[in-house]
Enzyme design. Structure first.
Site, short mmCIF file in Angstrom:
data_model
loop_
_atom_site.label_atom_id
_atom_site.label_comp_id
_atom_site.label_asym_id
_atom_site.label_seq_id
_atom_site.Cartn_x
_atom_site.Cartn_y
_atom_site.Cartn_z
N HIS A 76 0.76 -1.30 0.02
CA HIS A 76 0.09 -0.04 -0.02
C HIS A 76 0.71 1.28 -0.03
O HIS A 76 1.86 1.34 0.53
CB HIS A 76 -0.99 0.05 1.11
N ASP A 78 0.17 4.25 1.31
CA ASP A 78 0.20 5.26 2.49
C ASP A 78 0.93 4.82 3.79
O ASP A 78 0.92 3.61 3.78
CB ASP A 78 -1.33 5.64 2.76
N ASP A 115 6.22 0.40 7.50
CA ASP A 115 4.91 -0.29 7.21
C ASP A 115 3.98 0.54 6.40
O ASP A 115 3.66 1.75 6.67
CB ASP A 115 3.94 -0.28 8.63
N GLU A 145 -4.78 2.41 2.75
CA GLU A 145 -5.09 1.32 3.54
C GLU A 145 -5.22 1.39 5.01
O GLU A 145 -6.04 0.83 5.70
CB GLU A 145 -3.52 0.21 3.34
N GLU A 146 -4.63 2.47 5.61
CA GLU A 146 -4.30 2.55 7.02
C GLU A 146 -5.41 3.56 7.40
O GLU A 146 -5.89 3.30 8.64
CB GLU A 146 -3.06 3.51 7.32
N ASP A 169 3.03 -7.06 3.52
CA ASP A 169 2.69 -6.00 4.58
C ASP A 169 2.96 -6.97 5.89
O ASP A 169 2.29 -6.34 7.10
CB ASP A 169 1.01 -5.61 4.44
N HIS A 457 2.87 2.20 13.79
CA HIS A 457 1.88 3.17 14.11
C HIS A 457 2.23 3.87 15.23
O HIS A 457 1.31 4.68 15.77
CB HIS A 457 0.35 2.40 14.46
#
Length: 485
Positions: A76, A78, A115, A145-146, A169, A457
């Protein structure tokens, strides 16, 4: 970072450095997408963008590999935008600043974007290579995605020809994933009434800092504190013996990240401020001891402030505090069939106070739809009891394991041949996009691999250098070992 480009995984680090230089938080991937499209066309590769913003880049098979099953490599575009409270970083305009810290690469006060930046970089490195054998290859780069899996939700059938999908991922070297949790967002709105505080009252502020936070899927089982609930529990403790009116409660920043910080401004009787401060600090000290192993750097600052904000009424204040204390957070149930795997969890992610409402965002995850629905019903019941409304949005299915997967067999056998041991075959509690892909491509044979990434994150995010080397070796080996169609 330049020194890493001379290592075995040098091509991956080369592209990761360029990805870090281009801002790409969720909802703002266009600049990076345009750079990738321009680069791919300069390489003579076929590039296509769908109406949602997903990218497809195609590369013919290397000589002698034309009969192999087509592979779709997927990542992904983002990244999660999280930063420390003292950081002035603007994720929309500023590049990520990665640096080497011992055996890891991390970033300066922000999320790193490993990530899924490492996975994306590995896909670009394969497209760029002249010496990595592979069959017919397509690369899928999804958007958002996030923050909602928008790209995966809107993937159109018939766009791809490949039969095997390699998702990049995952976040643990030596583990191969063949299933993941589904999820749904629970969005609360609590109507509030404001009421001018008594002239005998004065404003105070509580600031909770220093919690580790982390990924609400991968890290939810670690027992870390969530700033939103800790702050609510503190307020409830104070409110049992003192009159208080909340004027602002703000905590967390993303529904899929464990809340690291929370602030609350409240009004109390001026004559009780000293006593309240002592009780607040004593309450915090008890929880600091309780979480001393998991949260060694958590801190509470109590101050007296000047404020012209009209606070919530005592009734609305109590409703808010009770709602936040009642909402579940953390692991709800472990899997009975897969040892050590979380089956169902929920994350009390974001709290925001507006003029006439307080919004709360939670993310519910489960390996099965029944577990997800059970916790959603619990959230709905709590909303009804507290006088709030709740809506459930963005539900996405889990990815059910396929024990007959050719992709899994290929990865497992390749890993054993390369490293002399079998990988761990796992189901991840995080929400990979693979479950959504099945709607458009029900026959895709899927597997997920990746390097070791810690604390995604959160601003503590880091990727292990040696694991990127292993991941790159495995990826090249798997592409070479894909069987004939």
């Amino acid at each position: 970072m330049k020194q890493l480009e001379t290592s075995n995984a040098g091509p991956v680090w080369h592209f990761f450095s360029q990805i870090c230089a281009i801002p790409h938080p969720s909802k703002h991937e266009q600049q990076l997408s345009l750079w990738i499209q321009h680069w791919a066309r300069e390489k003579g590769l076929a590039v296509d963008e769908d109406a949602t913003g997903n990218l497809k880049i195609s590369k013919p098979a290397t000589a002698g590999m034309e009969n192999r099953a087509g592979v779709v490599m997927q990542a992904h575009l983002d990244m999660v935008p999280q930063k420390n409270s003292d950081s002035t970083h603007d994720f929309v305009t500023d590049p990520i600043r990665p640096y080497i810290d011992g055996e890891w690469v991390t970033a300066d006060g922000t999320t790193l974007g490993a990530d899924n930046g490492i996975g994306m970089a590995s896909a670009l490195a394969i497209l760029d290579s002249d010496d990595v054998p592979h069959g017919p290859l397509e690369v899928l780069l999804t958007i958002d995605e996030e923050a909602g899996m928008t790209g995966a939700f809107n993937l159109q059938p018939g766009w791809f020809n490949g039969k095997i999908l390699i998702n990049t991922d995952s976040e643990q070297n030596g583990e191969v994933y063949m299933g993941c949790a589904g999820g749904v967002d629970a969005n609360f709105n609590l109507p509030i009434e404001r009421e001018v505080a008594s002239g005998q009252m004065a404003a105070m502020k509580f600031e909770l800092r220093g919690l580790k936070g982390g990924h609400s899927g991968c890290d939810i089982h670690l027992g870390r504190g969530t700033a939103n609930q800790l702050m609510a529990q503190l307020l409830r403790h104070i409110g049992q013996q003192h009159t208080l009116q909340v004027s602002n409660f703000s905590g967390g920043s993303l529904r899929n990240a464990i809340a690291r910080e929370a602030d609350c401004e409240l009004w109390v009787f001026a004559t009780e401020q000293d006593e309240i401060q002592v009780k607040a600090e004593a309450f915090f000290s008890q929880h600091q001891q309780l979480l001393s192993v998991k949260e060694p750097t958590m801190s509470l600052a109590v101050s007296r402030v000047s404020s012209d904000t009209v606070p919530l009424s005592q009734t609305s204040s109590q409703q808010l505090i009770n709602l936040l204390c009642a909402l579940p957070h953390g692991v709800v149930r472990m899997s009975d069939s897969i040892e050590g795997v979380v089956e169902t969890s929920t994350n009390l992610g974001v709290v925001r106070t507006e003029a006439d409402t307080v919004s709360v965002q939670c993310l519910i995850r489960s390996l099965n739809d029944t577990g997800r629905q059970q916790i959603a019903e619990q959230h709905a019941a709590i909303a009804e009891l507290s006088g709030a409304s709740v809506s459930f949005d963005g539900a996405y299915p889990g990815w059910e394991p396929d024990t007959n997967s050719i992709a899994m067999t290929t990865v497992r056998e390749t890993y054993q041949a390369l490293f002399g041991k079998l990988p761990n075959i796992m189901v991840i509690h995080a929400g990979l996009e693979c479950g959504l892909f099945k709607a458009a491509y029900p026959d895709w044979d899927m597997v997920s691999i990746g390097p070791t990434i810690r604390f995604p994150h959160s601003p503590d995010e880091k990727v292990e250098i040696a694991s990127v080397d292993d991941y790159w070796t495995l990826l090249k080996g798997v592409l070479a070992a894909i069987p004939a169609a």
